[in-house]
Write an enzyme that holds these catalytic residues in place. Structure first.
Site, short mmCIF file in Angstrom:
data_model
loop_
_atom_site.label_atom_id
_atom_site.label_comp_id
_atom_site.label_asym_id
_atom_site.label_seq_id
_atom_site.Cartn_x
_atom_site.Cartn_y
_atom_site.Cartn_z
N TRP A 227 0.83 -1.21 0.00
CA TRP A 227 0.00 0.00 0.00
C TRP A 227 0.86 1.25 0.00
O TRP A 227 0.61 2.20 -0.75
CB TRP A 227 -0.93 0.00 1.21
CG TRP A 227 -1.82 1.19 1.22
CD1 TRP A 227 -1.71 2.32 1.98
CD2 TRP A 227 -2.97 1.40 0.39
NE1 TRP A 227 -2.70 3.21 1.68
CE2 TRP A 227 -3.49 2.67 0.71
CE3 TRP A 227 -3.61 0.65 -0.59
CZ2 TRP A 227 -4.63 3.20 0.07
CZ3 TRP A 227 -4.74 1.17 -1.21
CH2 TRP A 227 -5.22 2.42 -0.87
N GLU A 228 1.89 1.26 0.81
CA GLU A 228 2.74 2.44 0.91
C GLU A 228 3.49 2.73 -0.38
O GLU A 228 3.79 3.89 -0.69
CB GLU A 228 3.77 2.25 2.04
CG GLU A 228 3.20 2.22 3.43
CD GLU A 228 2.62 3.54 3.87
OE1 GLU A 228 3.09 4.59 3.41
OE2 GLU A 228 1.66 3.52 4.67
#
Length: 375
Positions: A227-228
Site C-alpha cells: 500500500w505504501e
C-alpha cells in the site's frame, strides 16, 4: 509522488506522490489566488481547484483542494509544524531534529488510488508510469555507494526465480511472494505489476533486518508495504522526482550534508535527514545513507532495508502486532489518518483486504485478525 503543471495535475501528483508517502510535503500555495493558506479551513469547506493547493487545517495537519472541497491531505511529521501550507521545522527546534523518531503521517488519497503513487497523495487520476530511479544523488561517486554495493552482494544471494527457504524466511518462496502481490492487488481491484525476481530475493533476504518473527508478521509487513509503495512501483516520492528543487527546499534542515536532499525514498518512503541518519546507523553503524541518500531509491536491497528498519523500530515490538492484530500495524504506521475515526479510514480497510489475501499464502491455516485500528 508525481507532479504538475496546473492545479489539477498538482493534486494528482501530490496524492500520487505521498505514499502513503506519508512524508511527502504539500506544494506551495499559488500566490494571489484562491484561499488564504493562513486562514482557517475545515475539511468539507468549499475551495477553488483552479487556484487552491494546500492549506493548514491546524498546526499539525494539512488539507488539499479536490473537486472544489477541502479534503484531508496528511499530517506533518514529528517535530514539524504547519505554516503557510507547508510542514516546516520551527527555528527554535531545528537543533533537535536529528533526535526525533520516524513518524509515518500518511495521507488521504482518492478512495481507489493508493497513498504512494497516489502516495505522501493524488486524486482524479494518479500517474501509473513506473518510477524513474535515476537520481542526481545516485550518480555521484561516493564511498558509501561502494559499501552499499558490497552489502547488496552479501544479502541478495541467488537471484533465481523460485527462492528456496533459509531458516529465516518461514517457507516463503518467490512463487509465493509473487502470488501474494497478485492476489493482494486483485483484492482491492488494482492491477499492480508482477514483482521482479530481485524484488523477491531482496524481500526474503531483508526480513531479518525487520526482526520478522513469523510468516504472519511477514504478511502484515508486505500488505502495508504494497500500500505504501503503490504495489512496489514507488521507491521515491513522485513529486520530488518531478520537482527536485521544490522538495530540496521543503525537506531542508541545518543538519543536511552539502548537496544532499532527504525526501521520501525506499518502499516505506523514508524522509528527513534525522531518519536517514538513524536508518544508516541502525543498518550499517555509519552515515553512508546521509552521505548518499539517493542510493535508497536505486538500490533494491536498500529500498527494502530501510523499510524493514522502520518496521523493526516502530511496528514489530507492538503488543497488538505480536498478537496478530493487523489493525495494530496500521495504527503504528499511519494511525492518525486511518484509525480511530481518521479521515482516511477507508485506506486502512483496503490494507486489511490485501492482508487477508496474503496471509493464507504465507501462513496456511492462520486466521486474520482485523482489530487494532478502527475497531
Amino acid at each position: 509522488m508525481v507532479l504538475l503543471s496546473n492545479a489539477g495535475s498538482l493534486l494528482v501528483a501530490a496524492l500520487a506522490a505521498s505514499t502513503h508517502m506519508a512524508h511527502a510535503l504539500p506544494r506551495p500555495q499559488a500566490e494571489g489566488t484562491g484561499s488564504d493558506p493562513q486562514s482557517e479551513q475545515k475539511e468539507g469547506d468549499d475551495c477553488d481547484v483552479m487556484h487552491d493547493r494546500i492549506v493548514c487545517a491546524d498546526e499539525s495537519s494539512l488539507l488539499f483542494c479536490n473537486h472544489n472541497k477541502w479534503v484531508a491531505f496528511s499530517n506533518c511529521t514529528l517535530g514539524t509544524v504547519c505554516k503557510d501550507g507547508s510542514c516546516v521545522f520551527p527555528e527554535s527546534e531545528s537543533d533537535v531534529a536529528s533526535e526525533l523518531p520516524v513518524e509515518e503521517s500518511g495521507s488521504a488519497n482518492e478512495s481507489d488510488v493508493p497513498d504512494v503513487a497516489e502516495t505522501s497523495l493524488a486524486t482524479d487520476v494518479a500517474s501509473s508510469a513506473p518510477v524513474d530511479t535515476a537520481t542526481p544523488e545516485a550518480s555521484a561517486v561516493d564511498p558509501a555507494a561502494t559499501d552499499a554495493e558490497a552489502t547488496e552482494a552479501e544479502t541478495s544471494g541467488d537471484s533465481g526465480g523460485d527462492s528456496g527457504g533459509s531458516s529465516g524466511d518461514f517457507g516463503i518462496t518467490c512463487d509465493k511472494f509473487k502470488e501474494a502481490v497478485s492476489k493482494a492487488s486483485a483484492a482491492i481491484s488494482l492491477n499492480y505489476p508482477a514483482p521482479s525476481d530481485k524484488q523477491c530475493t531482496s524481500f526474503l533476504a531483508g526480513m531479518p533486518k525487520g526482526d520478522i518473527s513469523s510468516a504472519r508478521e511477514a504478511a502484515m509487513f508486505l500488505a502495508n508495504i504494497l500500500w505504501e509503495s503503490d504495489g512496489l512501483q514507488a521507491k521515491e516520492e513522485y513529486d520530488c522526482k518531478d520537482l527536485p528543487d521544490w522538495c530540496a527546499q521543503n525537506y531542508k534542515t541545518p543538519e543536511d550534508a552539502p548537496g544532499q536532499t532527504y525526501w521520501g525514498r525506499g518502499y516505506i518512503q523514508l524522509t528527513w535527514h534525522y531518519n536517514y541518519e538513524a536508518a544508516s546507523k541502525g543498518l550499517f553503524g555509519d552515515d553512508r545513507l546521509v552521505k548518499n541518500p539517493g542510493q535508497v531509491s536505486t538500490d533494491e536491497d536498500l529500498a527494502w532495508g530501510v523499510s524493514f528498519w522502520f518496521w523493526k523500530e516502530n511496528v514489530h515490538g507492538d503488543a497488538g502486532v505480536q498478537a496478530g492484530n493487523f489493525g495494530s500495524s496500521i495504527k503504528k504506521i499511519n494511525g492518525a489518518l486511518e484509525c480511530n475515526g481518521g479521515a482516511a479510514q477507508d485506506k486502512a480497510k483496503k490494507r486489511y483486504e490485501m492482508y487477508k489475501a496474503i496471509l493464507p499464502i504465507f501462513a496456511e491455516g492462520e486466521q486474520p485478525k482485523e482489530a487494532g485500528c478502527y475497531n
